[in-house]
Motif scaffolding. Sequence first.
Motif, PDB file in Angstrom:
ATOM      1  N   THR A 120       1.107  -1.143   0.047  1.00  0.00           N
ATOM      2  CA  THR A 120       0.189   0.115  -0.417  1.00  0.00           C
ATOM      3  C   THR A 120       0.808   1.239  -0.011  1.00  0.00           C
ATOM      4  N   ARG A 121       1.687   1.396   0.920  1.00  0.00           N
ATOM      5  CA  ARG A 121       2.547   1.925   1.002  1.00  0.00           C
ATOM      6  C   ARG A 121       3.456   2.411  -0.806  1.00  0.00           C
ATOM      7  N   PHE A 122       3.620   1.377  -1.443  1.00  0.00           N
ATOM      8  CA  PHE A 122       4.552   1.467  -2.019  1.00  0.00           C
ATOM      9  C   PHE A 122       4.071   2.098  -3.552  1.00  0.00           C
ATOM     10  N   ALA A 123       1.938   1.940  -3.369  1.00  0.00           N
ATOM     11  CA  ALA A 123       1.323   2.011  -4.585  1.00  0.00           C
ATOM     12  C   ALA A 123       1.352   4.258  -4.036  1.00  0.00           C
ATOM     13  N   ALA A 124       1.524   3.868  -2.943  1.00  0.00           N
ATOM     14  CA  ALA A 124       0.983   5.364  -2.495  1.00  0.00           C
ATOM     15  C   ALA A 124       2.549   6.309  -2.894  1.00  0.00           C
ATOM     16  N   ALA A 125       3.565   5.928  -2.899  1.00  0.00           N
ATOM     17  CA  ALA A 125       4.931   6.520  -3.365  1.00  0.00           C
ATOM     18  C   ALA A 125       4.585   6.752  -5.053  1.00  0.00           C
ATOM     19  N   LEU A 126       4.293   5.763  -5.458  1.00  0.00           N
ATOM     20  CA  LEU A 126       4.784   5.495  -7.444  1.00  0.00           C
ATOM     21  C   LEU A 126       3.550   6.588  -7.408  1.00  0.00           C
ATOM     22  N   GLU A 127       1.928   6.632  -6.935  1.00  0.00           N
ATOM     23  CA  GLU A 127       1.226   7.889  -7.579  1.00  0.00           C
ATOM     24  C   GLU A 127       2.381   9.334  -6.681  1.00  0.00           C
ATOM     25  N   ALA A 128       2.638   8.903  -6.379  1.00  0.00           N
ATOM     26  CA  ALA A 128       3.631  10.290  -5.871  1.00  0.00           C
ATOM     27  C   ALA A 128       4.611  10.609  -6.303  1.00  0.00           C
ATOM     28  N   ASP A 129       5.307   9.386  -7.105  1.00  0.00           N
ATOM     29  CA  ASP A 129       6.726  10.394  -7.950  1.00  0.00           C
ATOM     30  C   ASP A 129       7.730  10.685  -6.695  1.00  0.00           C
ATOM     31  N   ASP A 130       7.051   9.793  -5.571  1.00  0.00           N
ATOM     32  CA  ASP A 130       8.024   9.887  -4.484  1.00  0.00           C
ATOM     33  C   ASP A 130       9.000   8.269  -4.815  1.00  0.00           C
ATOM     34  N   VAL A 131      10.005   8.040  -5.185  1.00  0.00           N
ATOM     35  CA  VAL A 131      10.584   7.518  -5.695  1.00  0.00           C
ATOM     36  C   VAL A 131      11.171   6.632  -4.367  1.00  0.00           C
ATOM     37  N   ASP A 132      12.349   7.883  -3.872  1.00  0.00           N
ATOM     38  CA  ASP A 132      12.992   7.069  -2.515  1.00  0.00           C
ATOM     39  C   ASP A 132      12.147   6.577  -1.626  1.00  0.00           C
ATOM     40  N   ALA A 133      10.585   6.622  -1.504  1.00  0.00           N
ATOM     41  CA  ALA A 133      10.314   6.338  -0.384  1.00  0.00           C
ATOM     42  C   ALA A 133       8.996   4.772  -1.265  1.00  0.00           C
ATOM     43  N   ALA A 134       8.874   4.467  -3.105  1.00  0.00           N
ATOM     44  CA  ALA A 134       8.633   3.230  -3.638  1.00  0.00           C
ATOM     45  C   ALA A 134      10.198   1.878  -3.566  1.00  0.00           C
ATOM     46  N   ILE A 135      11.721   2.959  -3.246  1.00  0.00           N
ATOM     47  CA  ILE A 135      12.461   1.867  -2.985  1.00  0.00           C
ATOM     48  C   ILE A 135      11.961   1.582  -1.711  1.00  0.00           C
ATOM     49  N   ALA A 136      12.243   1.922  -0.551  1.00  0.00           N
ATOM     50  CA  ALA A 136      12.007   1.778   0.384  1.00  0.00           C
ATOM     51  C   ALA A 136      10.657   0.693   0.583  1.00  0.00           C
ATOM     52  N   SER A 137       9.745   0.974   0.011  1.00  0.00           N
ATOM     53  CA  SER A 137       8.255   0.431   0.803  1.00  0.00           C
ATOM     54  C   SER A 137       8.834  -1.509  -0.296  1.00  0.00           C
ATOM     55  N   ARG A 170      15.555   2.300  -9.681  1.00  0.00           N
ATOM     56  CA  ARG A 170      15.008   3.508  -9.226  1.00  0.00           C
ATOM     57  C   ARG A 170      13.902   4.154 -10.370  1.00  0.00           C
ATOM     58  N   LEU A 171      14.742   3.506 -11.660  1.00  0.00           N
ATOM     59  CA  LEU A 171      14.586   4.317 -12.959  1.00  0.00           C
ATOM     60  C   LEU A 171      13.173   3.967 -13.627  1.00  0.00           C
ATOM     61  N   ARG A 172      12.991   2.515 -12.979  1.00  0.00           N
ATOM     62  CA  ARG A 172      11.758   1.682 -13.392  1.00  0.00           C
ATOM     63  C   ARG A 172      10.900   2.748 -13.028  1.00  0.00           C
ATOM     64  N   PHE A 173      10.416   2.911 -11.253  1.00  0.00           N
ATOM     65  CA  PHE A 173       9.619   3.542 -10.365  1.00  0.00           C
ATOM     66  C   PHE A 173       9.725   4.951 -10.691  1.00  0.00           C
ATOM     67  N   ALA A 174       9.980   5.566 -11.638  1.00  0.00           N
ATOM     68  CA  ALA A 174      10.559   6.755 -11.813  1.00  0.00           C
ATOM     69  C   ALA A 174       9.433   6.826 -13.282  1.00  0.00           C
TER      70      ALA A 174
END
Length: 226
Positions: A120-137, A170-174
Amino acid sequence: MPIPQRTGVISRALLRDNAYRSIRDAIVDGTLQPGERLNDAELAQWLGVSRTPVREALTRLEEAGLVLTKPGRYTMVSPLDVQAARAAQTVTAAMHELAVREAVPRLSAAEITAMRAANTRFAAALEADDVDAAIASDDEFHGVAVTAAGNPALCTVLEQFTPVLRRLERLRFASVSGRGSVALHDRIIDLCEAGDAESAATAARDNWLSLDPGADFGLPDEALGT
């Protein structure tokens, strides 16, 4: 070489490992860019250590495929090498397949809940374009099964090969393509909850193989290996 604007960020204990992780993380998160020249004196100043642990760290990073050295000429951050990334991807996918297969019989309801919360945090991070948070989640999500598997050898292999893929992740999640990982994670969770170790393990492998090392993500030519 531009270096991060921090000094004294490393403790005196475990200097070798800490220097390795600090430089590795700077390469993975893009602080140190592909093709950038590395100066051991400047790195030592940044980390607040002598040049010896920095040189040892750079040797380990070269073995991991993140640093390229030409003796007597230069040391630099390795360009993104498609062949090396594919090799690392195959090994990493196999390790996560093994981790999930070993973990499923041991996973508790609390750990399944932790996986869902991380996704859930991962999805929210991707939606917010927060790559650091996406990687962490993403790390938290996969880390549940890796920890539950309780296999130290598996962790050692992942420690070596995951950083090569992290630069691509990191590039993919962006990019828009990263959104597909949320659904892949959901499938893994559902299969784990159902106790289907083989299908969950296959889904985990497929998740890691879905990363395309050949995608350039708009990178300049100098960032890519030949």
